[in-house]
Design an enzyme around this catalytic site. Structure first.
Site, mmCIF file in Angstrom:
data_model
loop_
_atom_site.group_PDB
_atom_site.id
_atom_site.type_symbol
_atom_site.label_atom_id
_atom_site.label_comp_id
_atom_site.label_asym_id
_atom_site.label_seq_id
_atom_site.Cartn_x
_atom_site.Cartn_y
_atom_site.Cartn_z
ATOM 1 C CG LEU A 105 -2.076 -1.058 1.326
ATOM 2 C CD1 LEU A 105 -2.596 -0.869 2.782
ATOM 3 C CD2 LEU A 105 -2.949 -0.697 0.095
ATOM 4 C CG ASP A 106 0.558 4.132 -2.965
ATOM 5 O OD1 ASP A 106 1.344 3.362 -3.472
ATOM 6 O OD2 ASP A 106 -0.548 4.662 -3.559
ATOM 7 C CG PHE A 107 4.182 7.577 2.814
ATOM 8 C CD1 PHE A 107 5.222 6.713 3.735
ATOM 9 C CD2 PHE A 107 4.003 8.858 3.070
ATOM 10 C CE1 PHE A 107 5.591 7.608 4.731
ATOM 11 C CE2 PHE A 107 4.464 9.570 4.007
ATOM 12 C CZ PHE A 107 5.417 8.963 5.190
ATOM 13 N NE ARG A 193 -2.013 6.835 -3.502
ATOM 14 C CZ ARG A 193 -2.523 7.497 -2.670
ATOM 15 N NH1 ARG A 193 -3.068 8.536 -2.971
ATOM 16 N NH2 ARG A 193 -2.699 6.965 -1.307
#
Ligand code: URA
Length: 250
Positions: A105-107, A193
């Site tokens: 999962l992204d930051f 995104r």
């Protein structure tokens, strides 16, 4: 992790039967953390105590574990970050297994993240051919029009190719924002995104709420729990794996 009797530990590591392991202990051939142990009631903590037989380390196969975490924003999904940022591993207190994150999962992304020490499980969870559906709630900028919704559903062109059809539903429209639920099974890098950016509704907030049958129910942000029992079995069935709860809670 729970302690267990030394002879049971030796037997489960395949050193000898429990009985024969007791004999090894009585003969003074077993040491724990550098001390010979002959007392049959002695307990050890697997993965923590150093057990030697005839001076050689006992290789205990690590039991396979599956952890469901509710990742907060602001943590990197790696075991170690090169920029010294907080990683999801910093949230695991009291986990004596060498687990690693399943996928990424992204930051800034929150939500459901699995961690395991089972390489095959991690591979199947993330490989698109196993079609494990991951569902996200995205708060995006602007109005997601019907036309954009149709594009997201049918597939949008990204630099690494068209996305597969996705399930996309509007949860609510707010002032200059739309909250959308989107379910995908591909899991390309920053896919959600990039999909919303492609339709000109950039993501403001992103949270993964489920993977296959697993949800965040009962797990607060920053918390985690071990998968167990029926949910583990069900998840395994979707992946063609027979998963059991070796921690004994099943
Ligand atoms: N898609 C994204 O864009 N980010 C994530 O963290 C997960 C899926």
């Amino acid at each position: 992790m729970e302690q267990e009797r030394l002879q049971k530990y030796l037997a489960s590591a395949g050193v000898a039967s429990r009985r024969a392991s007791e004999t090894l202990m009585k003969e003074g051939r077993v040491s724990v953390n550098g001390k010979i142990v002959t007392e049959l009631g002695t307990k050890v903590t697997p993965g923590v105590d150093k057990v030697l037989v005839d001076g050689k380390p006992v290789q205990q196969e690590e039991e396979l574990v599956y952890i469901l975490m509710n990742k907060p924003a602001g943590y990197v999904t790696t075991v170690k970050d090169t920029h010294d940022r907080m990683t999801v591993m910093d949230l695991l207190t009291d986990v004596p297994y060498r687990v690693f994150p399943v996928g990424r999962l992204d930051f800034e992304t929150e939500g459901l993240l699995l961690l395991t020490n089972d390489g095959e499980f991690a591979y199947r969870m993330t490989h698109p051919k196993f079609k494990m559906v991951k569902t996200y709630v995205a708060t995006v900028q602007g109005n997601v029009t019907d036309e954009r919704l149709a594009m997201l559903r049918n597939g949008v062109q990204l630099e690494d190719g068209m996305t597969a059809p996705a399930q996309v539903n509007i949860i609510r429209r707010e002032n200059h924002k739309t909250v959308v639920e989107i379910a995908i099974h591909e899991g390309r890098n920053r896919q959600v995104r990039r999909m919303f950016k492609a339709v000109k509704n950039p993501v403001l907030e992103l949270k993964r709420i489920s993977i296959g049958p697993l949800t965040l129910k009962g797990v607060g942000v920053g918390e985690y729990r071990y998968l167990q029992g029926a949910e583990l079995k069900k998840t395994g069935q979707r992946l063609g794996l027979h998963l059991t709860d070796s921690r004994g809670t099943n």
